[in-house]
Structure formats: C-alpha cells, structure tokens
Design a protein around this motif. Structure first.
Motif: not given
Lengths: 454, 480
Positions: B182, B186, B391, B406, B408-409, B412, B460
């Motif tokens: 995962l 990402s 998040l 970016f 945000l990732l 994550k 999420t």
C-alpha cells in the motif's frame, strides 16, 4: 451645577446616542443636544461606515465627549469564520469618531486589554502630549486604566485612530478606527452619500481562531472594515447622487483601489479636501500604508464592482507554494489516488474557475473556521471573489436615507453581453503568428544536445 | 532327575513366562497433553483417521492459528519422534519388569578310559538377585516411563508453540507485506502524478527525480516484505509438518487482544505442574527410590540359584541345587552407592533450577503480555485515530487548494506506516502470549475468551459523492 434643563438634555443625549449609534446617525442640525459648538454647525451628511457604526457622543463642558474601550472582541469576518480579535467598544474596526472642524473633543480611553495601550490620532493636528505615542507623548495606559485625551479640531478630512504601543500585535489583531472631521463651513458640493472604510490584512491561518501577529507578508484575509466578501455591505446610491468613498489604509501593504463604471475624482485625504486643481481623475488609486484617500463621483445606475486590484486580495485563504496543477493531465492516476483516498478529487487542471462549485456544494469540506477562496453568487452565476471586494449599487429614485440593499440590477434589454456561438471554431479571428521555439525544449521532448568547444 | 527338585524349576519357568500388563504409553502421552491444552494426539486408528480428515478440512480453507497448531499436532515429525522415544522407554519398562532368563548348561564329556560312559552334565541357573530386585527395578522403570511421558508431553507442547510462533510470523509478515504494498502504491501514485506535473511543465526535474526515487525505495521495501512473507510461509509449512508442495492460505486478520488477561497467581499455579517439571520431579523420586534400593541391597552382588544334574562316567546320577554368591571382599558396592547418591543430588538440583527458571519465565512472560497489550491499545486508541485525523484535515486543506495532492499522499503513507506498527504490535502481543503459554506449559486460560473481532483495515474517509452533478446543484441564493 446641573439645571433640570441641562439634565434633561443629558438624558436625551444619552438615549439618542444609544438609539442613533447603529443607525445612519442623526442629522446634527435636527439634534437638539448637539448644541451649537464653536462657529455654528452646518449640515453634513453623516458618514456611513460599511458594516460598522459611529460612536455616539455627549456634550459635556462644551466638548464632544467620546469613550473608547480597548478590549478583546469576538469578530466574524463572514459567516462561518470567526476570530478572537482586539478592537474598541465591541468591534473591529472600532466605532467611527465623527466630529466637525472646530469642535473640542474629549476622548476617554479605557484599557481592558491584557497589556498596555494608547491611542494615536492619525493625521490630526493637536498638542504633542495628546499625540498618543507611548513613551514620547504620554505614559502607556496600563490594563484597567482610563486616560483622557482632549484637543480642539483644527482641520477637516478623513483620519484614523490606532494604538501606538505594541503596534505589530495590537494592529494585527484589529485595533483601528476612523476619525472623520467634517469641514466647519460645510461641503462646497453637497455629498449625498459618504462612505468610509479601512483596509486591513489578517493572518488567520486556516483552521485557527486567532490572527497571527508574526506574519508580515503572507496574509490570509484582506478586509474592508474587517469584513471579507461576501460579507461586506454594498454601497448604495441613487442615480445622479454625489457619492464619496473614504479609504484609509492601516494594513501592511499598499492597495490599488479600483472602481468600475465611473471615473472618480480623488479629492483629498487626511490633509482635507484638495483644491479642485489638485483633483485627479482615476479609475484606480493606490492607497498607501498610512494614507487616506477620498474618492468622489456621480452615481451611475448599475451594479459596479469596487475592489483592490491585487487579484490575491480578492480571494480568501489560498495555498502558498503548492505544486501548480494548471494543465496537468491526471487521468488514470486520479483513479488510483481515489482508491487510496476516497475523498480526493483532482482540481485545477483547467484553472480555478470550477473551484467555487466544489466548495459551495458542501461535499468538499475545508478546514474549520476557514472560508473558501472564492465565494458569492450573482444573478448570472458565481462571482468567485473574496477579500477586498464589494459592489456599488446605484438605482434610479432611491430615497435619500434608504441604505437597504436593492437586490440585483435589472439590465435594460440589449445591454447585457450575450452568447452568439458555442463553437470554438466560430468566426475568423486574426491571430499573430506563434514565436519560434527557443533552445530549452518543453519537458516532453528530449533536450537537444549542444556540443561546446571544438 | 528326582521329582522333588522339579517344583522349583517349574516355578522359575512359570515365573519367567509371566508378563507385566501391556501399558499404553502413547495413551498416557495423549492424556498428559490433553491435561495441558484443548487438543491432543491421535493414538488409535480411528482417531488417526478422524484427525486426517480434520487436517484436510482445515487445509481446504484459510488457516488460523489454531488450525496451524492442530495440523502440527497431527503431522509434525517431532510429534512422531516423541511417540518413538516413548516406545523405547516402554520397552525398557518391559525389559525391567521381567527377570532375566535362566541359563541352561549342557555338557557331554567322553572318557578316555575304556568302559566308562560319557559324563553328562545339565544345569539350570537363575539369577536370584534379579528376582529379588525385580519389583524395585520395575518400579524404577515405571518411574522412568512416567518421566518420559511428561518429557515427551513437554516436547509436543514445545512443537505446538513453535507452530504457533511460525503462524504468527507468517501472518504478521503477510500483513506487513500488504502494508508495504500500500505504501509502495502511494509512492508510485506520487511519482506518476509528479510525472504528469512535469509533463505539463509545472515542476522541475529535481521534484520529479525525488518522487521517483522515493517510489523505487518504497517498491524495494515492498519486494523485501513479500520475500519475508514467502520465507515465513515456508517456515510455517515446515512447522506444521506439511511437505514442500503443500498449498495453503493464511486467514487474514489477527484477533484483537482478550478483554481480561490471566492473573499471575493462576498462571504460577498452572506452571507448577508443567510436564518437564513433573518429569524432573518424577525422575528425582525415581532416583531416590533407586538409591534406597541400592542401599538396601548393597550387599547383594551376584547371587545365582540353580539346579545341577550329572551322570557320572560310572553311571552314577547326581542332582541337586547350586548357589553362587559374590563375596564382598574387595568392595561392597560403594561406587554404585556413591553414583546413586550423586545422581539424586544432580536430579534435585536440576529440578530446582527448572522450577526457578519456570517461575521467572512466567513472571516475565506475564509482564511482557501486559506490556504488549498496552502497546496495542495505545496504537489503536491513540495513534491510529490521530493519523486518520491528520489525513482528514489534510484532505480538507487540499479541498480548499491550501495544499497539493503530494502532501495528501505523504499523509496517507504516514497513516499506512502507523497502521503497520499496529499490526506488528498485535502480532507481537500474540507472540508474547505464546511465550507465556510455553512458560506455563499449557494453554492460557484466557484463550477461551478470544473474541471474533479482527483488526480492521486502515480507515479511510467516507467516499465523496459523484462531483459531476455540480452544475445542477444550486448552492444557494445569489449573494446580495
């Protein structure tokens, strides 16, 4: 010794002051308590502080007596955006002090802030000890104390008041107000509507409730009278009326203030009214930090934008230093992002115009207490503005004391820009030929290899 | 031979034919194991058939930790080895419970004198010392067998623990591999997005290179994690005793910690009867008994009783009993006595050492389980919700274009890292419980209270509605 008649006047003055404080402001000619200060009292149109109010006064010992209280205030920039600010008498900006050239004014200042303060009367001619510069003119007003300033007004013009103690913090938190002095001989030309506003900037970081005084350039909110669009009152006038807009700037940056629809005259500032020969016709006037400027014009029917022309000053909070999404094709990648982050949606590929639709929809929530960058809805769609933006609404036949919002302008037929085609290839516009390509090829092509030397 | 001498001979012969009852050592082993935990080994043909069917059924679906334990019990060769070891001890008991066989000596001697007949001799001799010591020897061998049963039970429990550890390692590695995958996705999305931004001319090559490098690093880590998962899966197959070609799937998700952990007192009590400790104590008893016997019969050396018969060369027939006795002239078995005493001392010391180390292991294991449970709870209740908030709040900023995708990732990836920490802590909690169970040599009583709930995948946000309907969506009145 107070006679019964004087006592009656005092009580009436207090009542009238309380009642009149938030209204337009009583016509002093008809005000039984204003009395007849030095040199008689000509008629003036009371100033209208957008989203604000005028501080009532009492006549005591031949002076107009005002009472300012410096304190923390709970302020709303626009619905869903509030902050703990500092101001006077419950508001930021503080109430407008309105007087006439020649008046003797007595202003009490009570300090209910957590630190010392004082008040400087910006642009006002007065004895040096009344100038309000801490340490130089007077001791600072400690928390809990009340000081009194007293001086005779020797000028007219658009002036301001603000602290001259810990200015960075106190002004960043909102402490300022307007001090309007009307000419003792009245206006040479009658002013039908007299609006006043202060320009300011705030570092209210997204998701917070208190302005950050340490920010010097990258502000989040730009305001007229501590309000942002769409919460700024419109300026209303009847067709043909003479309108004055007084603009004072106590922010940290100069602002080119632009008015649509007319060419206005810049007729003065805190030096008072200039001679006609000094008037300038403008559509945009820079009001520098610490300056005031008066704009006058004859109202023309319509809804006319009035705003700072710095495009980022007509937006609410924006990102700084984020990767630029303009022109980025994220098809394919966006789906993979949504699998990791279901709430994500790619934005900005074609620019920001669709942004207000997303934020208005309510599905894309922003940080708490934070306004979307672009707001407002007009009769033809989204206005997509924020910050230092409002409208001048002029209608035929509006009553003199009617300041209520008249709704949207009804355009006469044939006077609205209209669509003639939806085909991008419509017509035969003439284009200039594209410039030849330069050495640095765009990233999608490999850069040509230059061999030096040889 | 005179008839009056036949009786003792018959008695001896009959005694020789008598046998001790055939003990089912493997039954005892099965019972010993069952006394410490829920399941046990199969000892009869029917049980074995049922067990094989059970194993096949378990392998047909994803296996959980108790499946791994059950399969290991059935298939692990170490378990079979224990049964074989017991067979040896059982044989020794059998041997010890029977007296040694008598010896028969026959002789036929020809004379060189004329007229003399062949001298015939016959003797049957039985070790009497054997008969005297038979009961004691049997008791000793019985004790040894008991001890061996306990010891074997301990070994079987140990291989159960190994299979549980192997399952946890494999399940943990699989979940870590999922999390790394995962995180790699990402990072890959970040890199691909950076490529699109670069294609549009919006970010410099440095930005692109940084994101691509990060994607490669994350991908390498994911590959490594997959390799770990494969390796631990093979180790699990080995621990369960499956052959290399066996296919199986691991059940997804570890159970959450039990609501109430075991109390230390109850654990210590259970640990007091740990099989290897029982074996050590039994051995000490056995050796003490043996010492007693050695003391009692120290004067008894070789002692044989027999019957002899002869037909002389002149035809005379002689028959009569014989006795052979060892004379304690040069020694009186002091060495044997000393050896027996030393063996007892040694056994006592071993038993005490084991008892002490068990007590320490239980205390330490109990504390380790509590600490592991606390870590799981704090990660689940404190860290994970906070990472979700980070998040969600970052998504809000991106919604208002205050931050870019970016950022945000990155948020994550941090959430995924936190979630992996949680899964690893959960695995470590169950490993600590396996250690504690091994320390008490039994299943933990709280195992009966393991719930059905499994660790949930990383949270999420609620999926947003389809945004394509904005045009019809009237956000409100025009602003006055």
């Amino acid at each position: 010794m107070t006679t019964r008649r004087n006592l009656f006047k005092l009580i009436a003055a207090g009542t009238a002051g309380l009642v009149g404080a938030r209204a337009v402001g009583a016509d002093p000619v008809g005000d039984p308590v204003a009395g007849r200060p030095q040199g008689g009292l000509p008629h003036y149109t009371p100033v209208r502080t957008l989203n604000g109010w005028t501080l009532p006064h009492r006549i005591v010992d031949g002076a107009k007596e005002f009472h300012l209280v410096a304190e923390e205030v709970d302020h709303e920039f626009a619905p869903r955006c509030r902050a703990k600010c500092w101001g006077y008498n419950g508001s930021t900006p503080g109430p407008t002090i309105e007087a006439v050239e020649g008046d003797r004014v007595r202003i009490y200042v009570t300090n209910r802030l957590p630190e010392h303060t004082n008040v400087h009367w910006h642009g006002v001619l007065l004895p040096p000890g009344m100038d309000g510069v801490g340490g130089v003119s007077q001791p600072n007003i400690a928390p809990g104390e009340t000081y009194v300033y007293e001086f005779t007004l020797k000028q007219h013009g658009t002036h301001m008041y603000h602290p001259h103690a810990d200015e960075m913090v106190q002004m960043a938190n909102g402490m300022m107000g307007l001090f309007i002095i009307h000419p003792k001989d009245g206006e040479p030309e009658r002013i039908d509507r007299d609006y006043a506003l202060l320009l300011h900037n705030w570092a209210l970081h997204p998701g917070t409730w208190r302005p950050d005084p340490s920010i010097l350039q990258d502000f989040d909110l730009w305001t007229f009278n501590s309000k942002v669009f769409p919460a700024i009152d419109s300026m209303v006038a009847a067709t043909g009326e003479r309108v004055r807009v007084r603009v004072g700037n106590l922010s940290m940056w100069n602002h080119p203030i632009h008015m649509h629809g007319v060419q206005f005259h810049v007729t003065g500032g805190d030096g008072g009214r200039w001679p006609r020969s000094a008037w300038r016709t403008e559509a945009t006037e820079i009001v520098g930090v610490g300056q005031t400027r008066d704009f006058e014009f004859t109202a023309v029917p319509g809804d006319w934008a009035f705003h700072c022309h710095m495009s980022h000053h007509t937006m609410n909070a924006m990102g700084h230093g984020i990767a630029n999404p303009l022109g980025v094709d994220s098809s394919g990648v966006e789906e993979r992002m949504r699998r990791l982050l279901p709430g994500y949606m790619a934005m900005g590929e074609g620019g920001m115009a669709e942004h207000q639709d997303h934020t208005d929809s309510g599905h894309m929530r922003g940080p708490e207490n934070t306004l979307p960058m672009m707001m407002g809805k007009g009769p033809f769609g989204n206005i997509e503005m924020g910050g230092m933006f409002t409208l001048i609404k002029v209608r035929d036949g509006l009553a003199r004391d009617d300041y209520s919002d008249p709704g949207w302008y009804a355009h006469p037929p044939g006077t609205v820009a209209r669509r003639v085609s939806s085909d991008p290839a419509f017509g035969r516009p003439v284009r200039r030929n594209a410039a030849p390509a330069v050495d640095d090829a765009p990233p999608s092509e490999p850069a040509p290899h230059h061999h030096h030397g040889g | 031979m005179k008839r009056r001498h036949a009786g003792p001979l018959v008695a001896v012969l009959l005694a020789a034919c008598a046998s001790t009852p055939r003990e089912r050592a493997d039954d005892e082993l099965a019972r010993a194991i069952a006394a410490r935990q829920g399941s046990t080994i199969a000892t009869t043909a029917e049980e074995r058939a049922a067990r094989d069917a059970d194993v096949a059924a378990r392998l047909a679906k994803p296996i959980a930790i108790d499946d791994a334990v059950a399969i290991a019990l059935a298939r692990n060769p170490r378990v079979a080895a224990q049964l074989a070891d017991l067979g040896i001890a059982q044989a020794e008991l059998l041997e010890a419970s029977r007296p040694s066989n008598p010896s028969l000596t026959l002789s036929a001697l020809d004379s060189n004198r004329a007229g003399e007949r062949t001298k015939l001799g016959i003797s049957v001799v039985q070790s009497f010392a054997d008969l005297v010591l038979l009961k004691s020897r049997t008791a000793v061998a019985r004790g040894e067998l008991d001890a061996s049963v306990q010891h074997s039970a301990n070994e079987v429990l140990a291989s159960i623990a190994d299979s549980a550890r192997a399952w946890l390692a494999a399940a943990g590695a699989q979940q870590v591999a999922e999390m790394r995958a995962l995180a790699a996705e990402s990072a890959a999305v970040s890199a691909d997005l950076a490529q699109r931004y670069h294609d549009a001319g919006n970010v410099p090559a440095l930005f692109l290179a940084e994101h691509r490098a990060a994607a490669v690093e994350a991908s390498l880590a994911a590959d490594q994690a997959k390799l770990d998962a494969l390796r631990t899966s093979h180790a699990l197959a080995e621990a369960m005793g499956l052959d290399a070609a066996a296919q199986f799937a691991l059940a997804a998700g570890l159970p959450l910690p039990v609501a109430d952990e075991d109390q230390l007192d109850a654990l210590l009590e259970r640990a007091a009867t740990r099989p290897d400790l029982a074996a050590a104590r039994r051995r000490t008893e056995v050796l003490a008994g043996s010492l007693g016997v050695t003391r009692k019969f120290r004067w008894l050396g070789r002692f044989e009783v027999g019957i002899e018969g002869e037909r002389e060369t002149d035809g005379a027939e002689l028959v009569g009993p014989s006795v052979a006795v060892e004379l304690p002239l040069f020694h009186r078995n002091e060495a044997a006595l000393a050896r027996a005493e030393a063996r007892v001392d040694r056994a006592e010391a071993d038993a005490l050492a084991l008892e002490t180390s068990i007590a320490h292991a239980v205390r330490a294991g109990h504390a380790a389980v509590a600490a592991a449970a606390t870590r799981v709870a704090r990660l689940r209740d404190e860290l994970l919700p906070l990472r979700e908030q980070v998040l969600a709040r970052t998504q809000e900023r991106v919604n208002f274009m205050l931050d870019d995708p970016f950022a945000l990732l990155r948020a994550k990836r941090e959430q995924v890292d936190a979630y992996q920490q949680y899964l690893e802590a959960l695995r470590d909690y169950w490993l600590a419980r396996v250690e504690l169970a091994a320390a008490i040599g039994a299943a933990l009583p709280s195992s009966a209270r393991i719930g059905e709930e499994r660790a949930a995948p990383p949270a999420t946000e609620e999926p947003q509605e389809d945004h394509s309907h904005h045009h019809e969506h009237d956000g409100g009145e025009p602003t006055p």
